[in-house]
Motif scaffolding. Sequence first.
Motif, PDB file in Angstrom:
ATOM      1  N   GLY A   1      59.352  12.292  29.528  1.00  0.00           N
ATOM      2  CA  GLY A   1      58.156  12.127  30.516  1.00  0.00           C
ATOM      3  C   GLY A   1      58.898  12.012  31.858  1.00  0.00           C
ATOM      4  O   GLY A   1      59.893  11.545  31.949  1.00  0.00           O
TER       5      GLY A   1
ATOM      6  N   THR B   1      52.119  18.383  24.916  1.00  0.00           N
ATOM      7  CA  THR B   1      52.900  18.338  24.004  1.00  0.00           C
ATOM      8  C   THR B   1      52.509  19.314  23.049  1.00  0.00           C
ATOM      9  O   THR B   1      53.358  19.878  22.181  1.00  0.00           O
TER      10      THR B   1
ATOM     11  N   MET C   1      53.291  10.302  24.694  1.00  0.00           N
ATOM     12  CA  MET C   1      53.080  11.710  24.519  1.00  0.00           C
ATOM     13  C   MET C   1      51.733  12.262  25.045  1.00  0.00           C
ATOM     14  O   MET C   1      51.155  11.555  24.639  1.00  0.00           O
ATOM     15  N   ASP C   2      52.006  13.200  26.167  1.00  0.00           N
ATOM     16  CA  ASP C   2      50.490  13.691  26.543  1.00  0.00           C
ATOM     17  C   ASP C   2      50.046  14.475  25.393  1.00  0.00           C
ATOM     18  O   ASP C   2      50.936  15.581  25.166  1.00  0.00           O
TER      19      ASP C   2
ATOM     20  N   SER D   1      53.330  13.651  30.625  1.00  0.00           N
ATOM     21  CA  SER D   1      53.548  12.640  29.700  1.00  0.00           C
ATOM     22  C   SER D   1      54.115  11.432  30.511  1.00  0.00           C
ATOM     23  O   SER D   1      55.371  11.397  31.125  1.00  0.00           O
TER      24      SER D   1
ATOM     25  N   SER E   1      61.099  13.076  21.077  1.00  0.00           N
ATOM     26  CA  SER E   1      60.313  12.479  22.165  1.00  0.00           C
ATOM     27  C   SER E   1      60.871  11.249  22.751  1.00  0.00           C
ATOM     28  O   SER E   1      60.484  10.275  22.050  1.00  0.00           O
TER      29      SER E   1
END
Length: 259
Positions: free
Chosen positions: A210, A249, A244-245, A239, A115
Motif C-alpha cells: 500500500g 486487490t 488490503m483494499d 490499500s 501483501s
Amino acid sequence: MDHATSADGTLIAMHEVGAGPTVVIVNGALSTARDATEVAHAFAEAGLRTITYDRRARGDSGDSALAAPEREVEDLAAVVAASGTDAAVIGHSSGAILALYAAGEGVPMSRLFLSEPPFRFGEGDPAEDLEDRLQAFVDDGHPEEAVVLFQREAVGLPESFIEQFRASPAFAQISRLGRSTIYDTLVTRRVSTPSTEMLGVRMPVTILCGDETMPILVTAASRLAEMMPHAEFLQVSESVGHRMDPAATARIVAARIAG
C-alpha cells in the motif's frame, strides 16, 4: 463451513464463497477467516472462488501441543488440496511470509500474491526467548498478556497505541488469539530472511504494498522485490494502514489469474 485435515490430524476450518478460479487467502497475525470476509466477497464478485481459513489455534480450527512453523505449512497444503483444483494463494502480512515459506517447501500454487510481508532480513528480530514468554502467559491462563507482549515486541507498536487498543471493546475478542501469537513469532523468525528455496519459487509472484503503510513494510516489500527479480511489484494506492483494499486487490488478483 468445511474442514481440511492437516498432516497431524488437526482440523482446519475453511469457508468458501463465489465461483470460478480458486484463490486461498492466508490471513496475518491476530486475525481469523472472518476478518477476510470483505476481501473474500470482493474476490467472489470479481469471478473468483475464494477460500478463507482459520489458521491453526484460531477461530474454529484446532491445534496441537507443540507449536511449529512446519504445522502451518502442512495446514496450508491441506487447504489447497481440499480445494480440489489448482489454487492461487494470497497472503497478507505474516500470512504472506507463511505463504512464500510454504511455496518454497513445495506446496502447490498456481500463482502467489504477497501483501506487505514483514520480512526483517535479520535486522531487529525480536528477542530469542519471546516464544517462551508468550507460551508462559498462555499456559498461565493469560492469553491477553500474550497479545500485548506480541504487539509490543514482535510488531513494535508504541505503548500509547497498545493501551488504547487494550481499552477498546475489540480487545476481548482479540485476546482469544493469544496462542496464535506463538505461531506468528515462530514463522517470522524462521524466515526473517527468505531462503533460497523461497526466492526461487517457480509460480508467478506478485508483491503488493500500500501507499500509506508502515515504513518497515515498504522497505521489506521493496527489498523482497529486488531479491526476486522475476516477481512483479505493485504499489496499491487504495490499500492504507496495512490493510488490503478489497476492490483494488480483487481487480489485481482477478486480472492476473485471467492472464
